[in-house]
Design an enzyme around this catalytic site. Sequence first.
Site, PDB file in Angstrom:
ATOM      1  N   ALA A  11     -56.335 -20.773  16.899  1.00 18.82           N
ATOM      2  CA  ALA A  11     -57.347 -20.777  15.830  1.00 18.82           C
ATOM      3  C   ALA A  11     -56.814 -21.245  14.470  1.00 18.82           C
ATOM      4  O   ALA A  11     -57.569 -21.793  13.671  1.00 18.82           O
ATOM      5  CB  ALA A  11     -57.930 -19.371  15.695  1.00 18.82           C
ATOM      6  N   ALA A  12     -55.532 -21.044  14.232  1.00 21.76           N
ATOM      7  CA  ALA A  12     -54.986 -21.400  12.911  1.00 21.76           C
ATOM      8  C   ALA A  12     -54.481 -22.832  12.842  1.00 21.76           C
ATOM      9  O   ALA A  12     -54.054 -23.296  11.786  1.00 21.76           O
ATOM     10  CB  ALA A  12     -53.851 -20.441  12.548  1.00 21.76           C
ATOM     11  N   MET A  15     -56.610 -28.370  14.759  1.00 22.76           N
ATOM     12  CA  MET A  15     -57.842 -28.448  15.540  1.00 22.76           C
ATOM     13  C   MET A  15     -58.544 -27.097  15.593  1.00 22.76           C
ATOM     14  O   MET A  15     -59.772 -27.035  15.597  1.00 22.76           O
ATOM     15  CB  MET A  15     -57.543 -28.948  16.963  1.00 22.76           C
ATOM     16  N   MET A 127     -61.448 -36.234  23.112  1.00 28.27           N
ATOM     17  CA  MET A 127     -62.807 -35.717  23.306  1.00 28.27           C
ATOM     18  C   MET A 127     -63.847 -36.529  22.535  1.00 28.27           C
ATOM     19  O   MET A 127     -65.009 -36.152  22.524  1.00 28.27           O
ATOM     20  CB  MET A 127     -62.891 -34.263  22.823  1.00 28.27           C
ATOM     21  N   HIS A 157     -50.030 -41.519  14.824  1.00 28.03           N
ATOM     22  CA  HIS A 157     -50.503 -40.177  14.473  1.00 28.03           C
ATOM     23  C   HIS A 157     -49.671 -39.600  13.325  1.00 28.03           C
ATOM     24  O   HIS A 157     -48.560 -40.066  13.049  1.00 28.03           O
ATOM     25  CB  HIS A 157     -50.393 -39.232  15.680  1.00 28.03           C
ATOM     26  N   LYS A 161     -47.175 -34.407  14.859  1.00 28.74           N
ATOM     27  CA  LYS A 161     -47.460 -34.492  16.303  1.00 28.74           C
ATOM     28  C   LYS A 161     -46.167 -34.363  17.111  1.00 28.74           C
ATOM     29  O   LYS A 161     -45.163 -34.994  16.783  1.00 28.74           O
ATOM     30  CB  LYS A 161     -48.185 -35.811  16.628  1.00 28.74           C
ATOM     31  N   GLY A 167     -51.926 -38.403  24.236  1.00 29.24           N
ATOM     32  CA  GLY A 167     -52.795 -38.253  25.407  1.00 29.24           C
ATOM     33  C   GLY A 167     -53.795 -39.396  25.486  1.00 29.24           C
ATOM     34  O   GLY A 167     -54.127 -39.888  26.572  1.00 29.24           O
TER      35      GLY A 167
HETATM   36  N1  LIG Z   1     -58.042 -34.123  23.265  1.00 25.11           N
HETATM   37  C1  LIG Z   1     -58.350 -34.344  22.002  1.00 25.11           C
HETATM   38  O1  LIG Z   1     -59.441 -34.876  21.648  1.00 25.11           O
HETATM   39  C2  LIG Z   1     -57.396 -33.901  20.942  1.00 25.11           C
HETATM   40  C3  LIG Z   1     -56.245 -33.285  21.308  1.00 25.11           C
HETATM   41  N2  LIG Z   1     -55.378 -32.778  20.377  1.00 25.11           N
HETATM   42  C4  LIG Z   1     -54.255 -32.028  20.897  1.00 25.11           C
HETATM   43  O2  LIG Z   1     -54.455 -30.659  20.576  1.00 25.11           O
HETATM   44  C5  LIG Z   1     -53.194 -30.007  20.460  1.00 25.11           C
HETATM   45  C6  LIG Z   1     -53.134 -29.244  19.142  1.00 25.11           C
HETATM   46  O3  LIG Z   1     -53.142 -30.155  18.070  1.00 25.11           O
HETATM   47  P1  LIG Z   1     -53.112 -29.626  16.554  1.00 25.11           P
HETATM   48  O4  LIG Z   1     -54.284 -28.759  16.285  1.00 25.11           O
HETATM   49  O5  LIG Z   1     -52.888 -30.820  15.708  1.00 25.11           O
HETATM   50  O6  LIG Z   1     -51.782 -28.744  16.591  1.00 25.11           O
HETATM   51  P2  LIG Z   1     -51.398 -27.452  15.708  1.00 25.11           P
HETATM   52  O7  LIG Z   1     -49.939 -27.263  15.872  1.00 25.11           O
HETATM   53  O8  LIG Z   1     -51.955 -27.616  14.338  1.00 25.11           O
HETATM   54  O9  LIG Z   1     -52.204 -26.273  16.423  1.00 25.11           O
HETATM   55  C7  LIG Z   1     -51.835 -25.624  17.587  1.00 25.11           C
HETATM   56  C8  LIG Z   1     -52.090 -24.159  17.378  1.00 25.11           C
HETATM   57  O10 LIG Z   1     -51.887 -23.457  18.603  1.00 25.11           O
HETATM   58  C9  LIG Z   1     -51.153 -22.273  18.295  1.00 25.11           C
HETATM   59  N3  LIG Z   1     -50.490 -21.728  19.460  1.00 25.11           N
HETATM   60  C10 LIG Z   1     -49.322 -22.095  20.024  1.00 25.11           C
HETATM   61  N4  LIG Z   1     -49.034 -21.290  21.079  1.00 25.11           N
HETATM   62  C11 LIG Z   1     -50.049 -20.400  21.161  1.00 25.11           C
HETATM   63  C12 LIG Z   1     -50.313 -19.290  22.019  1.00 25.11           C
HETATM   64  N5  LIG Z   1     -49.488 -18.946  23.021  1.00 25.11           N
HETATM   65  N6  LIG Z   1     -51.430 -18.568  21.803  1.00 25.11           N
HETATM   66  C13 LIG Z   1     -52.285 -18.888  20.816  1.00 25.11           C
HETATM   67  N7  LIG Z   1     -52.075 -19.912  19.954  1.00 25.11           N
HETATM   68  C14 LIG Z   1     -50.975 -20.659  20.133  1.00 25.11           C
HETATM   69  C15 LIG Z   1     -50.184 -22.733  17.221  1.00 25.11           C
HETATM   70  O11 LIG Z   1     -49.622 -21.647  16.539  1.00 25.11           O
HETATM   71  P3  LIG Z   1     -48.145 -21.828  15.873  1.00 25.11           P
HETATM   72  O12 LIG Z   1     -48.223 -23.032  14.989  1.00 25.11           O
HETATM   73  O13 LIG Z   1     -47.955 -20.554  15.124  1.00 25.11           O
HETATM   74  O14 LIG Z   1     -47.194 -22.013  17.012  1.00 25.11           O
HETATM   75  C16 LIG Z   1     -51.139 -23.539  16.341  1.00 25.11           C
HETATM   76  O15 LIG Z   1     -51.851 -22.736  15.450  1.00 25.11           O
HETATM   77  C17 LIG Z   1     -52.144 -31.114  20.627  1.00 25.11           C
HETATM   78  O16 LIG Z   1     -51.707 -31.133  21.967  1.00 25.11           O
HETATM   79  C18 LIG Z   1     -52.919 -32.380  20.314  1.00 25.11           C
HETATM   80  O17 LIG Z   1     -52.380 -33.526  20.906  1.00 25.11           O
HETATM   81  C19 LIG Z   1     -55.625 -32.893  19.051  1.00 25.11           C
HETATM   82  C20 LIG Z   1     -56.757 -33.519  18.615  1.00 25.11           C
HETATM   83  C21 LIG Z   1     -57.719 -34.092  19.526  1.00 25.11           C
HETATM   84  O1  LIG Z   2     -52.232 -34.626  18.057  1.00 30.69           O
HETATM   85  C1  LIG Z   2     -53.267 -35.162  17.593  1.00 30.69           C
HETATM   86  O2  LIG Z   2     -53.556 -35.080  16.400  1.00 30.69           O
HETATM   87  C2  LIG Z   2     -54.148 -35.892  18.511  1.00 30.69           C
HETATM   88  N1  LIG Z   2     -53.894 -35.810  19.771  1.00 30.69           N
HETATM   89  C3  LIG Z   2     -54.628 -36.416  20.822  1.00 30.69           C
HETATM   90  C4  LIG Z   2     -53.741 -37.372  21.584  1.00 30.69           C
HETATM   91  O3  LIG Z   2     -52.591 -37.015  21.899  1.00 30.69           O
HETATM   92  O4  LIG Z   2     -54.192 -38.469  21.902  1.00 30.69           O
HETATM   93  C5  LIG Z   2     -55.957 -36.975  20.392  1.00 30.69           C
HETATM   94  C6  LIG Z   2     -56.029 -37.493  18.992  1.00 30.69           C
HETATM   95  O5  LIG Z   2     -55.551 -38.803  18.968  1.00 30.69           O
HETATM   96  C7  LIG Z   2     -55.346 -36.605  17.988  1.00 30.69           C
END
Ligand SMILES: NC(=O)C1=CN([C@@H]2O[C@H](COP(=O)(O)OP(=O)(O)OC[C@H]3O[C@@H](n4cnc5c(N)ncnc54)[C@H](OP(=O)(O)O)[C@@H]3O)[C@@H](O)[C@H]2O)C=CC1
Ligand SMILES: O=C(O)C1=N[C@H](C(=O)O)C[C@H](O)C1
Length: 269
Positions: A11-12, A15, A127, A157, A161, A167
């Site tokens: 949540a923090a 995304m 997505m 990116h 990242k 992905g």
């Molecule tokens: N498919 C799509 O359309 C997209 C995919 N993504 C993917 O989404 C993922 C997250 O991206 P992003 O939001 O930028 O990354 P962030 O690092 O900002 O967010 C990930 C969050 O998950 C938390 N987390 C890690 N482990 C746990 C756990 N065991 N339980 C609960 N929370 C946990 C992290 O906490 P902490 O930092 O404290 O470890 C952090 O708050 C990546 O793999 C990215 O590639 C992103 C955008 C679009």
């Molecule tokens: O980590 C990101 O930010 C993103 N991750 C996804 C990926 O690995 O393709 C989707 C998007 O491009 C953002």
Amino acid sequence: MSDMGLVVVGAAGRMGRTLIRIVAESEGVRLVGAIEREGAAELGQDAGTLAGLPPLGVAVSDDPLTVFARAEGVLDFTVPAATVGFAEIAAQARIVHVIGTTGLSADQEAAIDAAARHAVVVKSGNMSLGVNLLAGLVRQAARALDADFDIEILEMHHRHKIDAPSGTALLLGQAAAEGREITLADHSVRVRDGHTGARPRGTIGFATLRGGSVAGDHSVLFAGEGETITLSHHASDRAIFARGAVKAARWAAGRKPGRYSMADVLGLA
Ligand SMILES: NC(=O)C1=CN([C@@H]2O[C@H](COP(=O)(O)OP(=O)(O)OC[C@H]3O[C@@H](n4cnc5c(N)ncnc54)[C@H](OP(=O)(O)O)[C@@H]3O)[C@@H](O)[C@H]2O)C=CC1
Ligand SMILES: O=C(O)C1=N[C@H](C(=O)O)C[C@H](O)C1
């Protein structure tokens, strides 16, 4: 029909916060839980406040077992190991699991397949509508152009990242491989360094850039003798991914257990 109750895990995160905002403003869904990892500074905070909204009355928790029991779907953009754990809990609770997390290993993908025997899983490296549409165009172009056209996939990116290629780059590579009727794993070139020799014909190359706050840029180049075709997508707002995830959760509600893609959700498969 009552609104679908959704939990945002991670949540923090970048995304996670975007998802909370988009769930709060979307019709047909409501936020019933927000999960962060054990020890996270945000535990106990209101999820709305965390996302820059007025309070939503949902406190951030580190107890997915209890929170998933009162939800109908989970939106998961975290890290691979966490996603595998959430998949097991979502499967036990028989709720929809929408997975955006990228960078899973083959073993971790197999664990998701196992969970999808019991629950509806929608997983995609991207997505957004735009990228999934782009994948269809890439498939079509790769089918039309023979191996005289070299396929290269370029992505950029933000500096935070942690996985490469993205992905999305892999999803686009897969689409190109399908169009050419070849196996991506046998034809991809993911690293070049030093004296590489000439480019092997028929391969699909990947190039990764990292820097600044770029939300996600992808280009697929078809480079021939004397001409290059470039198909591109530029993400300027993470809300496109979050809206796609909410759409996926609503689409998945009530479906048969199994693993689905965003192309299924968007009717592009
Ligand atoms: N498919 C799509 O359309 C997209 C995919 N993504 C993917 O989404 C993922 C997250 O991206 P992003 O939001 O930028 O990354 P962030 O690092 O900002 O967010 C990930 C969050 O998950 C938390 N987390 C890690 N482990 C746990 C756990 N065991 N339980 C609960 N929370 C946990 C992290 O906490 P902490 O930092 O404290 O470890 C952090 O708050 C990546 O793999 C990215 O590639 C992103 C955008 C679009
Ligand atoms: O980590 C990101 O930010 C993103 N991750 C996804 C990926 O690995 O393709 C989707 C998007 O491009 C953002």
